[in-house]
Design an enzyme around this catalytic site. Structure first.
Site, PDB file in Angstrom:
ATOM      1  CE  LYS A 251     127.631 -35.803  19.920  1.00 44.46           C
ATOM      2  NZ  LYS A 251     129.442 -35.532  19.604  1.00 44.46           N
TER       3      LYS A 251
ATOM      4  NE  ARG B 215     129.706 -29.135  17.636  1.00 45.95           N
ATOM      5  CZ  ARG B 215     128.350 -30.132  17.410  1.00 45.95           C
ATOM      6  NH1 ARG B 215     127.629 -30.477  18.824  1.00 45.95           N
ATOM      7  NH2 ARG B 215     127.519 -29.215  16.532  1.00 45.95           N
TER       8      ARG B 215
HETATM    9  N1  HH2 Z   1     129.294 -33.557  17.276  1.00 42.70           N
HETATM   10  C1  HH2 Z   1     128.106 -33.002  16.612  1.00 42.70           C
HETATM   11  C2  HH2 Z   1     128.359 -31.980  15.471  1.00 42.70           C
HETATM   12  N2  HH2 Z   1     129.734 -31.295  15.832  1.00 42.70           N
HETATM   13  N3  HH2 Z   1     131.656 -31.317  16.248  1.00 42.70           N
HETATM   14  C3  HH2 Z   1     132.940 -31.724  17.240  1.00 42.70           C
HETATM   15  N4  HH2 Z   1     134.398 -30.928  17.274  1.00 42.70           N
HETATM   16  N5  HH2 Z   1     132.608 -32.769  18.433  1.00 42.70           N
HETATM   17  C4  HH2 Z   1     131.193 -32.850  17.899  1.00 42.70           C
HETATM   18  O1  HH2 Z   1     131.028 -33.950  19.107  1.00 42.70           O
HETATM   19  C5  HH2 Z   1     130.223 -32.810  17.465  1.00 42.70           C
HETATM   20  C6  HH2 Z   1     130.681 -31.699  16.509  1.00 42.70           C
HETATM   21  C7  HH2 Z   1     126.514 -33.920  16.369  1.00 42.70           C
HETATM   22  O2  HH2 Z   1     126.009 -33.216  17.194  1.00 42.70           O
HETATM   23  P1  HH2 Z   1     124.916 -32.108  16.718  1.00 42.70           P
HETATM   24  O3  HH2 Z   1     125.815 -31.037  16.509  1.00 42.70           O
HETATM   25  O4  HH2 Z   1     123.998 -31.881  17.680  1.00 42.70           O
HETATM   26  O5  HH2 Z   1     123.952 -32.757  15.774  1.00 42.70           O
HETATM   27  P2  HH2 Z   1     123.284 -33.246  14.358  1.00 42.70           P
HETATM   28  O6  HH2 Z   1     125.075 -33.953  13.687  1.00 42.70           O
HETATM   29  O7  HH2 Z   1     122.459 -33.707  14.429  1.00 42.70           O
HETATM   30  O8  HH2 Z   1     122.933 -32.086  13.682  1.00 42.70           O
END
Ligand code: HH2
Length: 274
Positions: free
Chosen positions: A220, A255
């Protein structure tokens, strides 16, 4: 300690790894890589073989500034992947803000509902209550479109903790057993670098609420801000440091995008902690 998720118990005696599996064209770090269901299912199997305890499937990017996706489109992306991975026996989590998507995915075999909007929607609480799924209640200030505009808190750890306690209590009142609930401070969701740092330092305080704490800092912006690395795919070292530090402070679930490396880093850290 364990986390009751559907008919399963996810053991949390040692920190568990939740593998990110984004079936999206636009996620901030793996967007487009697993949009093909076959690629996503392969990636899920690899992550489980590498030691992931949970596969977190998402069909809508929630990165800062992301456009919302229609429910039909979100479901079309995630359902085949959830069904295939759950059908192969893997513990699948569905990362969604939408009750219809959560309900269909649990029916298809998902055992965890991961809601980045923190079960603010009564229908989402209803789906949790009607199923036996585990839940991740995450804190977000604002909406993905605008959440990074001017995040502001008095005491970020106290405010996030109060929000999570209230949402968890609403879930319990609706009939969701306490052992099914995990909480997440939502790194990067309406937070500055200072807020994110305070929340990772505050994992111990959050865990005093009595629920397992999930932390997702992998690749992030906070890692970029602390290192100067602009490219999310080159933030592995920083992501491992954040995961190990969150675990040291009591996080139960990490995660992450890089499963093999995180599992190894956590094993070494645990070996050194004794
Ligand atoms: N971060 C993201 C998405 N879902 N869920 C939880 N529980 N905690 C988190 O920190 C979290 C989450 C964002 O990251 P990512 O899925 O890699 O990216 P994007 O939202 O661009 O798909």
């Amino acid at each position: 300690m364990e986390w009751r998720c559907g008919g399963r118990a996810v053991p949390l005696d040692v920190p568990a790894v939740m593998a990110v599996l984004n079936v999206t064209p636009d996620s901030f770090s793996d967007g487009g890589a697993f949009l093909d269901p076959h690629a996503a299912v392969r990636r899920g199997g690899d992550a489980a073989a590498a030691g992931a305890a949970i596969l977190d499937v998402g069909g809508e990017s929630t990165r800062p500034g992301a456009e919302p996706v229609g429910r039909d489109e979100e479901l079309a992306r995630v359902l085949p992947v959830v069904a295939a991975l759950a059908g192969s026996g893997f513990p699948v989590s569905i990362d969604t803000r939408h009750a219809e998507v959560a309900a269909s995915c649990v029916q298809a075999g998902a055992v965890i509902i991961n809601d980045v909007s923190g079960f603010r929607d009564a229908d989402m609480i209803g789906v949790a209550a009607e199923t036996e799924a585990g839940v991740v209640v995450m804190h977000m200030q604002g909406e993905p479109g605008t959440m990074q505009d001017a995040p502001s808190y008095g005491d970020v750890v106290a405010e996030v903790s109060a929000f999570l306690a209230e949402r968890a209590s609403d879930l319990e009142s609706a009939g969701v057993a306490r052992e099914r609930i995990a909480i997440d401070p939502g790194i990067g969701f309406g937070k500055t670098l200072e807020h994110n740092v305070a929340l990772i330092r505050g994992v111990g305080a959050l865990s005093e609420l009595g629920y397992p704490v999930v932390v997702g800092a992998s690749r992030k912006r906070m890692i970029g801000e602390l290192t100067g690395e602009e490219d999310p795919s080159k933030r592995l070292g920083g992501s491992l440091a954040a995961a190990v530090e969150a675990a040291r402070r009591g996080a139960s679930v990490l995660r992450v995008h890089d499963v093999v490396e995180t599992v190894q880093a956590l094993r070494v850290a645990r070996g050194l902690w004794g």
